[in-house]
Motif scaffolding. Sequence first.
Motif, short mmCIF file in Angstrom:
data_model
loop_
_atom_site.label_atom_id
_atom_site.label_comp_id
_atom_site.label_asym_id
_atom_site.label_seq_id
_atom_site.Cartn_x
_atom_site.Cartn_y
_atom_site.Cartn_z
N THR A 78 0.83 -1.20 0.00
CA THR A 78 0.00 0.00 0.00
C THR A 78 0.87 1.25 0.00
OG1 THR A 78 -1.69 -1.15 1.28
CG2 THR A 78 -1.83 1.24 1.23
N LYS A 79 0.53 2.23 -0.85
CA LYS A 79 1.21 3.52 -0.85
C LYS A 79 0.42 4.48 0.02
CE LYS A 79 3.29 3.16 -5.40
NZ LYS A 79 3.39 3.77 -6.73
N LEU A 80 1.13 5.20 0.88
CA LEU A 80 0.50 6.18 1.77
C LEU A 80 1.15 7.54 1.57
CD1 LEU A 80 0.48 3.95 4.98
CD2 LEU A 80 -1.42 4.38 3.42
N HIS A 81 0.36 8.59 1.78
CA HIS A 81 0.80 9.96 1.56
C HIS A 81 0.58 10.80 2.81
CE1 HIS A 81 0.66 8.76 -2.67
NE2 HIS A 81 -0.55 8.30 -2.42
N ASP A 94 5.89 10.44 0.87
CA ASP A 94 5.14 9.29 0.39
C ASP A 94 5.90 8.05 0.84
OD1 ASP A 94 3.35 10.94 -0.92
OD2 ASP A 94 4.20 10.59 -2.90
N VAL A 95 5.19 7.03 1.30
CA VAL A 95 5.83 5.78 1.72
C VAL A 95 5.07 4.59 1.14
CG1 VAL A 95 6.74 6.73 3.87
CG2 VAL A 95 4.53 5.61 3.89
N MET A 96 5.76 3.45 1.11
CA MET A 96 5.13 2.19 0.73
C MET A 96 5.29 1.24 1.90
SD MET A 96 5.80 -0.39 -2.44
CE MET A 96 5.03 0.69 -3.62
N VAL A 97 4.21 0.53 2.23
CA VAL A 97 4.26 -0.44 3.31
C VAL A 97 5.00 -1.68 2.82
CG1 VAL A 97 2.92 -1.87 4.90
CG2 VAL A 97 2.07 0.41 4.25
N ILE A 98 6.09 -2.03 3.50
CA ILE A 98 6.88 -3.20 3.15
C ILE A 98 6.44 -4.38 4.02
CG2 ILE A 98 9.22 -4.19 3.09
CD1 ILE A 98 8.71 -1.94 1.03
N LYS A 99 6.23 -4.11 5.30
CA LYS A 99 5.88 -5.16 6.25
C LYS A 99 4.92 -4.58 7.28
CE LYS A 99 8.48 -7.32 9.88
NZ LYS A 99 9.82 -7.69 10.32
N THR A 112 1.29 8.30 11.49
CA THR A 112 1.27 9.73 11.22
C THR A 112 2.58 10.16 10.57
OG1 THR A 112 2.15 10.28 13.41
CG2 THR A 112 -0.25 10.22 13.18
N CYS A 113 2.53 11.31 9.92
CA CYS A 113 3.73 11.95 9.38
C CYS A 113 3.58 13.44 9.66
CB CYS A 113 3.84 11.70 7.88
SG CYS A 113 5.32 12.45 7.17
N GLY A 114 4.54 14.01 10.35
CA GLY A 114 4.47 15.42 10.69
C GLY A 114 3.37 15.73 11.69
N GLY A 115 2.91 14.73 12.42
CA GLY A 115 1.87 14.91 13.42
C GLY A 115 0.46 14.75 12.89
N ALA A 116 0.30 14.50 11.58
CA ALA A 116 -1.03 14.32 10.98
C ALA A 116 -1.13 12.92 10.38
CB ALA A 116 -1.27 15.36 9.91
N GLU A 117 -2.32 12.35 10.39
CA GLU A 117 -2.52 10.99 9.89
C GLU A 117 -2.20 10.89 8.41
OE1 GLU A 117 -5.84 7.44 10.00
OE2 GLU A 117 -6.14 9.24 11.17
N MET A 118 -1.57 9.75 8.04
CA MET A 118 -1.27 9.46 6.64
C MET A 118 -2.57 9.09 5.93
SD MET A 118 2.28 9.47 6.30
CE MET A 118 2.60 8.53 4.85
N VAL A 119 -2.62 9.35 4.61
CA VAL A 119 -3.82 9.07 3.83
C VAL A 119 -3.46 8.20 2.62
CG1 VAL A 119 -5.04 11.16 4.56
CG2 VAL A 119 -3.57 11.23 2.54
N ILE A 120 -4.47 7.54 2.07
CA ILE A 120 -4.24 6.68 0.90
C ILE A 120 -4.28 7.50 -0.39
CG2 ILE A 120 -5.20 4.76 -0.44
CD1 ILE A 120 -6.01 3.50 2.23
N ALA A 121 -5.15 8.48 -0.47
CA ALA A 121 -5.28 9.30 -1.67
C ALA A 121 -4.61 10.66 -1.46
CB ALA A 121 -6.75 9.50 -2.00
N ARG A 122 -3.70 11.03 -2.36
CA ARG A 122 -3.01 12.32 -2.27
C ARG A 122 -4.03 13.42 -2.49
NH1 ARG A 122 1.31 14.56 -0.62
NH2 ARG A 122 2.70 12.92 -1.30
#
Length: 99
Positions: free
Chosen positions: A7-10, A17-22, A30-40
């Motif tokens: 899954t790619k997350l933004h 942007d990251v990809m889930v490896i495991k 979270t990233c930067g204190g805010a929840e990551m999302v699937i759609a940019r």
Amino acid sequence: MQLKAGTKLHSSVCDTDVMVIKGSGDVALTCGGAEMVIARSGASGDVDPAFASGTAMGKRYQSADGQVELLCIKPGKGTLAIDGVPLEIKAAKALPSSD
């Protein structure tokens, strides 16, 4: 958020942007204190100064227990965290010596 390998997350507050490896299951990522999302949807907000050390392209980030591993595919200003605990950069495996 449900994690699933591939899954790619933004980030919703920076360019990360990251990809889930495991990892799998329900995780508060979270990233930067805010929840990551699937759609940019573009950055909407500011990076929390407590989570602003940034991410590096091509680096793998993992939780302290090693259950979650993410690959950074686009760097940004935010810090990746699970339940408020920053993720660590995964160290490279030592290669065997060749005498």
